[in-house]
Scaffold this motif. Structure first.
Motif, PDB file in Angstrom:
ATOM      1  N   ALA A  34       0.862  -1.235  -0.082  1.00  0.00           N
ATOM      2  CA  ALA A  34      -0.149  -0.065   0.190  1.00  0.00           C
ATOM      3  C   ALA A  34       0.855   1.335   0.024  1.00  0.00           C
ATOM      4  CB  ALA A  34      -0.837   0.110   1.073  1.00  0.00           C
ATOM      5  N   ALA A  38      -4.911   5.101   3.952  1.00  0.00           N
ATOM      6  CA  ALA A  38      -6.268   4.400   4.200  1.00  0.00           C
ATOM      7  C   ALA A  38      -5.931   3.027   3.710  1.00  0.00           C
ATOM      8  CB  ALA A  38      -7.158   5.064   3.057  1.00  0.00           C
ATOM      9  N   GLY A  39      -5.041   3.085   2.509  1.00  0.00           N
ATOM     10  CA  GLY A  39      -4.674   1.535   1.918  1.00  0.00           C
ATOM     11  C   GLY A  39      -3.883   0.831   3.077  1.00  0.00           C
ATOM     12  N   VAL A  41      -4.226   1.105   6.297  1.00  0.00           N
ATOM     13  CA  VAL A  41      -4.855   0.909   7.480  1.00  0.00           C
ATOM     14  C   VAL A  41      -5.664  -0.588   7.260  1.00  0.00           C
ATOM     15  CG1 VAL A  41      -6.890   1.354   8.857  1.00  0.00           C
ATOM     16  CG2 VAL A  41      -5.026   2.978   8.472  1.00  0.00           C
ATOM     17  N   LYS A  42      -6.181  -0.281   5.986  1.00  0.00           N
ATOM     18  CA  LYS A  42      -7.250  -1.577   5.258  1.00  0.00           C
ATOM     19  C   LYS A  42      -6.304  -2.955   5.292  1.00  0.00           C
ATOM     20  CE  LYS A  42     -10.151  -2.636   1.464  1.00  0.00           C
ATOM     21  NZ  LYS A  42      -9.686  -4.078   1.082  1.00  0.00           N
ATOM     22  N   LEU A  43      -5.170  -2.872   4.559  1.00  0.00           N
ATOM     23  CA  LEU A  43      -4.093  -3.975   4.457  1.00  0.00           C
ATOM     24  C   LEU A  43      -3.720  -4.482   5.915  1.00  0.00           C
ATOM     25  CD1 LEU A  43      -2.174  -5.584   2.804  1.00  0.00           C
ATOM     26  CD2 LEU A  43      -0.559  -4.014   2.995  1.00  0.00           C
ATOM     27  N   LYS A  45      -5.251  -4.145   8.935  1.00  0.00           N
ATOM     28  CA  LYS A  45      -6.557  -4.874   9.662  1.00  0.00           C
ATOM     29  C   LYS A  45      -6.838  -6.198   8.945  1.00  0.00           C
ATOM     30  CE  LYS A  45      -8.613  -0.413  11.523  1.00  0.00           C
ATOM     31  NZ  LYS A  45      -9.672   0.278  11.590  1.00  0.00           N
ATOM     32  N   GLU A  46      -6.873  -6.271   7.644  1.00  0.00           N
ATOM     33  CA  GLU A  46      -7.471  -7.272   6.903  1.00  0.00           C
ATOM     34  C   GLU A  46      -6.371  -8.543   6.702  1.00  0.00           C
ATOM     35  OE1 GLU A  46      -8.927  -6.251   3.296  1.00  0.00           O
ATOM     36  OE2 GLU A  46     -10.692  -4.815   4.161  1.00  0.00           O
ATOM     37  N   ASN A  69      -4.557   5.011  13.610  1.00  0.00           N
ATOM     38  CA  ASN A  69      -5.906   4.335  13.309  1.00  0.00           C
ATOM     39  C   ASN A  69      -5.944   2.952  13.218  1.00  0.00           C
ATOM     40  OD1 ASN A  69      -7.869   6.566  11.782  1.00  0.00           O
ATOM     41  ND2 ASN A  69      -5.909   6.865  11.235  1.00  0.00           N
ATOM     42  N   LEU A  70      -5.027   2.398  14.066  1.00  0.00           N
ATOM     43  CA  LEU A  70      -4.829   0.995  14.132  1.00  0.00           C
ATOM     44  C   LEU A  70      -4.455   0.787  15.742  1.00  0.00           C
ATOM     45  CD1 LEU A  70      -2.270   0.045  11.311  1.00  0.00           C
ATOM     46  CD2 LEU A  70      -4.519  -0.824  11.353  1.00  0.00           C
TER      47      LEU A  70
END
Length: 249
Positions: A34, A38-39, A41-43, A45-46, A69-70
Motif C-alpha cells: 500500500a 487508508a490503503g 490501514v485496510k491492508l 487490519k485485513e 488508526n490501528l
C-alpha cells in the motif's frame, strides 16, 4: 510462515524490498502493498501481518497517521526514510529498527532478522507504539524510553535512570531500584536522546542523570556521587563543561 506487509509509495522501491525478501527469506509471505494511509490501514487490519515495512512519508500523509488508526498493535515495524527525518528521534526513543534509503542490503537483512526474532519472543508492540506516538505528537515529552535487550524489551521511566556506562558498542543502564539493563547500542546515541531530560557526560564512558546527583567529590580529580551511591569519575577534559551544566540545574 510469517506474513509481511509493505507500506511504501514508490513502486520501484517496493520491488526492491520484494526481491530482497524472496532472495534471503524463504519462510516469509508478502501479503500485500500500500502507498496511502487508508490503503495501509485496510491492508494491516485485513491481512494481520507479523512484520510491517513502513515508509514514513506516504502519498497522502505519513505512517504515524496509519498507526493512529490501528489498535491493537500485534505486529513489528521496520521504518524506512529517505533522509534524517524529524521523526527519527521518536523512533529511537521507542527502539524500533529503521533503514535509511537508498536501502543497504546488509542493513535490510539484519533488520528483518531482528524483527523475525522479536516476533517470536515479544509479538506485541503496544507499549512501543504508544511511546512512539507520545514522543511524535506535540511538544509533550513521553517521559519513557524503550530499551531492547537480547531477551526482552523494557519500557523505562527516564526519571528512574541513575546513569549509563559505555562498554564499546554496549551500554548498561543503571536504574534507581538497582536494576541494570544492558543494550547492544553505543552510548553516543543515548546521550543525544537524553540530553533534553537532564543527562550529561562527566566522562567519555558515563552518562548521568543530573537530577539524581547527591554530591561532587573533588578528591582524586573529581567524582560524581549519585543518590544510589554510585561513584562516577569526572574527566579533566569534560570537567569545566560538566560543572557549568550542573550549576544551571
Amino acid at each position: 510462515m510469517l506474513k509481511i506487509a509493505i507500506i511504501e509509495d514508490e513502486l520501484a522501491i517496493r520491488d526492491t524490498y520484494k526481491i530482497l525478501l524472496r532472495e534471503n527469506f524463504s519462510d516469509v509471505e508478502i501479503i500485500g502493498e500500500a502507498g496511502t494511509v487508508a490503503g495501509a490501514v485496510k491492508l494491516i487490519k485485513e491481512g494481520a501481518p507479523h512484520i510491517v515495512f513502513m515508509d514514513i512519508e506516504l502519498e497522502d500523509g505519513n505512517s504515524f497517521q496509519v498507526l493512529q488508526n490501528l489498535r491493537p498493535y500485534h505486529f513489528k515495524i521496520i521504518f524506512l526514510t529517505a533522509y534524517n527525518h524529524y521523526a527519527i528521534k521518536a523512533i529511537k526513543f521507542s527502539a524500533f529498527d529503521y533503514i535509511m534509503k537508498p536501502v543497504n542490503e546488509y542493513e535490510f537483512i539484519n533488520a528483518v532478522r531482528n524483527a523475525i526474532e522479536t516476533v517470536k519472543t515479544a509479538p506485541d508492540s503496544q507499549e512501543q507504539v504508544t511511546n512512539l506516538l507520545d514522543h511524535y505528537q506535540g511538544s509533550q515529552k513521553s517521559g519513557k524510553i524503550v530499551l531492547r535487550t537480547a531477551e526482552a524489551m523494557f519500557v523505562v521511566n527516564i526519571a528512574t535512570i541513575s546513569h549509563c556506562k559505555s562498554d564499546n558498542s554496549y551500554t548498561t543502564f543503571y536504574l534507581k531500584d538497582k536494576k541494570e539493563v544492558l543494550v547492544s547500542k553505543g552510548m553516543g546515541e543515548y546521550a543525544h536522546l537524553l540530553e533534553d531530560y537532564g543527562f550529561s557526560r562527566p566522562h567519555q564512558s558515563f552518562l548521568v542523570n543530573m537530577n539524581q546527583i547527591h554530591k561532587i567529590d573533588k578528591s582524586d580529580g573529581g567524582f560524581v556521587i549519585m543518590e544510589n551511591g554510585a561513584e562516577i569519575p569526572i574527566s579533566s577534559r569534560r570537567k569545566q563543561q560538566f560543572l557549568s551544566i550542573l550549576e544551571t540545574i
